[in-house]
Design a protein around this motif. Sequence first.
Motif, PDB file in Angstrom:
ATOM      1  N   UNK A  96       0.835  -1.214   0.000  1.00 18.00           N
ATOM      2  CA  UNK A  96       0.000   0.000   0.000  1.00 18.00           C
ATOM      3  C   UNK A  96       0.865   1.259   0.000  1.00 18.00           C
ATOM      4  N   UNK A  97       0.400   2.252  -0.729  1.00 15.85           N
ATOM      5  CA  UNK A  97       1.071   3.552  -0.716  1.00 15.85           C
ATOM      6  C   UNK A  97       0.892   4.165   0.679  1.00 15.85           C
ATOM      7  N   UNK A  98       1.943   4.748   1.201  1.00 20.41           N
ATOM      8  CA  UNK A  98       1.917   5.385   2.523  1.00 20.41           C
ATOM      9  C   UNK A  98       0.839   6.467   2.575  1.00 20.41           C
ATOM     10  N   UNK A  99       0.203   6.619   3.733  1.00 20.77           N
ATOM     11  CA  UNK A  99      -0.954   7.533   3.842  1.00 20.77           C
ATOM     12  C   UNK A  99      -0.607   9.003   3.560  1.00 20.77           C
ATOM     13  N   UNK A 100       0.651   9.379   3.719  1.00 21.48           N
ATOM     14  CA  UNK A 100       1.030  10.780   3.499  1.00 21.48           C
ATOM     15  C   UNK A 100       1.527  11.045   2.082  1.00 21.48           C
ATOM     16  N   UNK A 101       1.423  10.042   1.226  1.00 22.37           N
ATOM     17  CA  UNK A 101       1.992  10.189  -0.121  1.00 22.37           C
ATOM     18  C   UNK A 101       0.892  10.146  -1.181  1.00 22.37           C
ATOM     19  N   UNK A 102       0.970  11.082  -2.112  1.00 23.86           N
ATOM     20  CA  UNK A 102       0.130  10.985  -3.311  1.00 23.86           C
ATOM     21  C   UNK A 102       0.979  10.361  -4.411  1.00 23.86           C
ATOM     22  N   UNK A 103       0.556   9.200  -4.901  1.00 21.15           N
ATOM     23  CA  UNK A 103       1.357   8.483  -5.898  1.00 21.15           C
ATOM     24  C   UNK A 103       0.567   8.318  -7.186  1.00 21.15           C
ATOM     25  N   UNK A 104       1.234   8.522  -8.325  1.00 19.98           N
ATOM     26  CA  UNK A 104       0.527   8.308  -9.588  1.00 19.98           C
ATOM     27  C   UNK A 104       1.447   7.811 -10.697  1.00 19.98           C
ATOM     28  N   UNK A 105       0.817   7.105 -11.649  1.00 22.01           N
ATOM     29  CA  UNK A 105       1.546   6.535 -12.792  1.00 22.01           C
ATOM     30  C   UNK A 105       0.997   7.154 -14.064  1.00 22.01           C
ATOM     31  N   UNK A 106       1.890   7.675 -14.894  1.00 22.11           N
ATOM     32  CA  UNK A 106       1.493   8.244 -16.178  1.00 22.11           C
ATOM     33  C   UNK A 106       2.213   7.471 -17.284  1.00 22.11           C
ATOM     34  N   UNK A 107       1.528   6.526 -17.929  1.00 19.77           N
ATOM     35  CA  UNK A 107       2.178   5.756 -19.002  1.00 19.77           C
ATOM     36  C   UNK A 107       2.682   6.711 -20.094  1.00 19.77           C
ATOM     37  N   UNK A 108       3.777   6.325 -20.747  1.00 21.78           N
ATOM     38  CA  UNK A 108       4.389   7.196 -21.740  1.00 21.78           C
ATOM     39  C   UNK A 108       3.594   7.339 -23.022  1.00 21.78           C
ATOM     40  N   UNK A 109       2.708   6.389 -23.290  1.00 26.81           N
ATOM     41  CA  UNK A 109       1.922   6.465 -24.523  1.00 26.81           C
ATOM     42  C   UNK A 109       0.634   5.675 -24.348  1.00 26.81           C
ATOM     43  N   UNK A 110      -0.273   5.893 -25.290  1.00 27.71           N
ATOM     44  CA  UNK A 110      -1.534   5.131 -25.285  1.00 27.71           C
ATOM     45  C   UNK A 110      -1.224   3.637 -25.431  1.00 27.71           C
ATOM     46  N   UNK A 111      -0.233   3.327 -26.260  1.00 26.40           N
ATOM     47  CA  UNK A 111       0.121   1.907 -26.443  1.00 26.40           C
ATOM     48  C   UNK A 111       0.689   1.292 -25.165  1.00 26.40           C
ATOM     49  N   UNK A 112       1.533   2.051 -24.451  1.00 28.49           N
ATOM     50  CA  UNK A 112       2.080   1.547 -23.187  1.00 28.49           C
ATOM     51  C   UNK A 112       0.938   1.318 -22.199  1.00 28.49           C
ATOM     52  N   UNK A 113       0.023   2.278 -22.163  1.00 33.79           N
ATOM     53  CA  UNK A 113      -1.130   2.168 -21.243  1.00 33.79           C
ATOM     54  C   UNK A 113      -1.953   0.912 -21.551  1.00 33.79           C
ATOM     55  N   UNK A 114      -2.196   0.710 -22.836  1.00 37.22           N
ATOM     56  CA  UNK A 114      -3.012  -0.429 -23.267  1.00 37.22           C
ATOM     57  C   UNK A 114      -2.331  -1.751 -22.888  1.00 37.22           C
ATOM     58  N   UNK A 115      -1.042  -1.812 -23.193  1.00 41.27           N
ATOM     59  CA  UNK A 115      -0.269  -3.018 -22.880  1.00 41.27           C
ATOM     60  C   UNK A 115      -0.287  -3.288 -21.369  1.00 41.27           C
ATOM     61  N   UNK A 116      -0.100  -2.236 -20.590  1.00 37.00           N
ATOM     62  CA  UNK A 116      -0.080  -2.374 -19.126  1.00 37.00           C
ATOM     63  C   UNK A 116      -1.433  -2.881 -18.632  1.00 37.00           C
ATOM     64  N   UNK A 117      -2.491  -2.365 -19.211  1.00 34.59           N
ATOM     65  CA  UNK A 117      -3.830  -2.792 -18.781  1.00 34.59           C
ATOM     66  C   UNK A 117      -4.096  -4.240 -19.171  1.00 34.59           C
ATOM     67  N   UNK A 118      -3.577  -4.642 -20.321  1.00 38.91           N
ATOM     68  CA  UNK A 118      -3.724  -6.046 -20.730  1.00 38.91           C
ATOM     69  C   UNK A 118      -3.009  -6.978 -19.749  1.00 38.91           C
ATOM     70  N   UNK A 119      -1.905  -6.474 -19.187  1.00 36.36           N
ATOM     71  CA  UNK A 119      -1.151  -7.275 -18.224  1.00 36.36           C
ATOM     72  C   UNK A 119      -1.675  -7.118 -16.798  1.00 36.36           C
ATOM     73  N   UNK A 120      -2.676  -6.258 -16.620  1.00 34.24           N
ATOM     74  CA  UNK A 120      -3.264  -6.060 -15.286  1.00 34.24           C
ATOM     75  C   UNK A 120      -2.439  -5.164 -14.368  1.00 34.24           C
TER      76      UNK A 120
END
Lengths: 203, 466
Positions: free
Chosen positions: B365-389
């Motif tokens: 789990x992300x620590x309660x005092x931290x805002x964490x986010x992931x920004x995939x580099x491209x639509x294709x990277x995002x799609x691939x990542x989502x396919x892999x869960x």
Amino acid sequence: MANEIKKITGRALRLAGDDIDTDRIIPARFMRCVTFDGLGKYAFFDQRFDSKGKALEHPLNTAKAEDSPILIVGRNFGCGSSREHAPQALYRFGFRGIIGQSFAEIFAGNCVSLGFPAVVIEGQSYDDFIKTFQSDPDSSVSIDLEDQLVKISGKKFPFQMPQSSLKSLLDGKWDSMAELLSNKEAIEKKYQELPYLNQFTGV
Amino acid sequence: MGESLFTKVWNMHKVKTLSSGQDQLFIGLHLIHEVTSPQAFAMLKERGVKVLHPERTFATVDHIVPTKNRQRPFQDELAEKMLAALESNTTDYKISFFNLSTAYQGIVHIIGPELGLTQPGMTIACGDSHTATHGAFGAIAFGIGTSQVRDILATQTMAMNKSKVRRINVSGKLQKGVYAKDVILKIIEVLGVKGGIGYAYEYGGEVIENFTMEERMTVCNMSIEGGARFGYINPDQKTFDYLKGRKFAPQGEAFNRAIRFWKSLASDPDTHYDDVVNIDVSDMAPMITWGIHPGHALEVSKSIPALNRFSVDEKATAQKALEHMQLKEGQSLLGQKISVAFIGSCTNGRISDLREAAQFIKGKKVHKDVFAFVVPGSVQVKKQAEEEGLDKIFEAAGFSWRGAGCSICLGMNDDQLVGDQVCASSSNRNYIGRQGSPTGRTLLMSPAMVAAAAVKGELVDLREVI
């Protein structure tokens, strides 16, 4: 030619510090624009104003800044992003030449493209120049491109600049587009020769 | 005497010597985005000049894209205006544009390679200093200003001086938890942020050869942070395998001919380099930055050097760095609290980066005092990542999963630090104000290190938690 740049003369403003990057010269949020017009007022914005917009103590906030065509900086000035917005902001603020100890490569090139000479005084000579400048900060400074000298209070300091930059400024050809365009035939020939533009035939 | 890839490719693209003495260099691939191109198109219009080879320029939108709500029109009117300008310019001049609605939008340096636009032996220019990323394929790739964007649009060439070449041999065996990002930060720590001025960096040696194409891109990406406008790696079988079958890669028999050409480009064994540097990375710990430029880097197990250890050249900046970062000389960064964790950027926003971070984060789990986010580099990277869960893994841990773009790497959209927040960031620059807040503090590191810091709420040595 009207574009020839031979000499920049006037008062100089010193901005102390090394490694001043282009994010500091023009923060990215001010690049949300489609023209360079009006960028001058955002030069060094976050160093000049606090979060409430109150002016801070900064060389660019002084009355002198308004009629100082020359900016004096330190080492590795303009490092970081390739944004031409950085030299554009300085130029539109009113600067016409920069003297420094060294410049980042892309920044220096971008300056030439604007007809905005960025010249380097090296080593001990730079320290001597700064001393001379500090003894009379309101004296007139000259960047003389023909003699390749910075002149101040009767003293002369040789400066460095890539020969091609110097020549294109002196010849008024710093805007390279016209000369590039004049070689259209050679460009098309090159296009026909490059393997990756020709299905890799003949390799 | 043999020739370097740099010299071979440069000479192949030289059109003429200009009156200034510079070379007129043909640019094989020109990439543009919304920030540095509108003024170039305006200059063309003003001068009544056409785009000479619109088929060799490709556009994307990345810097100003909101990562949460990509609905048009954007809430930010200025951002909307910039995208609208790119849309009309690419339409007017018939330039391919991978806009938001396409499957290929993303950070310009991520999409070039993934589409196979980036190929060995090309000259590649973009109004963006991280263009050296494409050098990972054995291309001469470099950042340019807007006046040069104009020149390339008008003439497919630009005026340029040839650089010297420094060979950087990286040897040894990386410890677990040490990545390509750490290697390039180490190179910058050793050679400095000015060391590369006037040079193209040729990276080689066993560590670089063993790297995947994505890892090689991470290394080349940060060449400019070391002052080098160009960074490249000689093409090999990994390069060819990566390109095979990609949308713009040569197809069929042309691909086999291309390999013959690409193989001929690698630097000859008897190349004379202007400089050679050897770096052994065997004992290296993961790297972090502590200051206000990427040369302020150190192994996480070490402490910030005492001020009197810095040279005269570097002392003033180091002092300013300590003030800005609210740190002290001699201090260790371990235990430094963070409030934002960012995984993404053209340096580390590829699928392998996301996999490494996700592997660490799984079940945590992300620590309660931290805002964490992931920004995939491209639509294709995002799609691939989502396919892999991977998205599910990140979200279950408390990360926000976003749309593709540059995001908080430079804070041109609404992803920005607030006040003096500390951000553990997988991006490339820790300059003052870089991430949108003038007092914000950035610590650069690998994506897996960011993930570990997000969980602990403070900086940790990744080797001790994996």
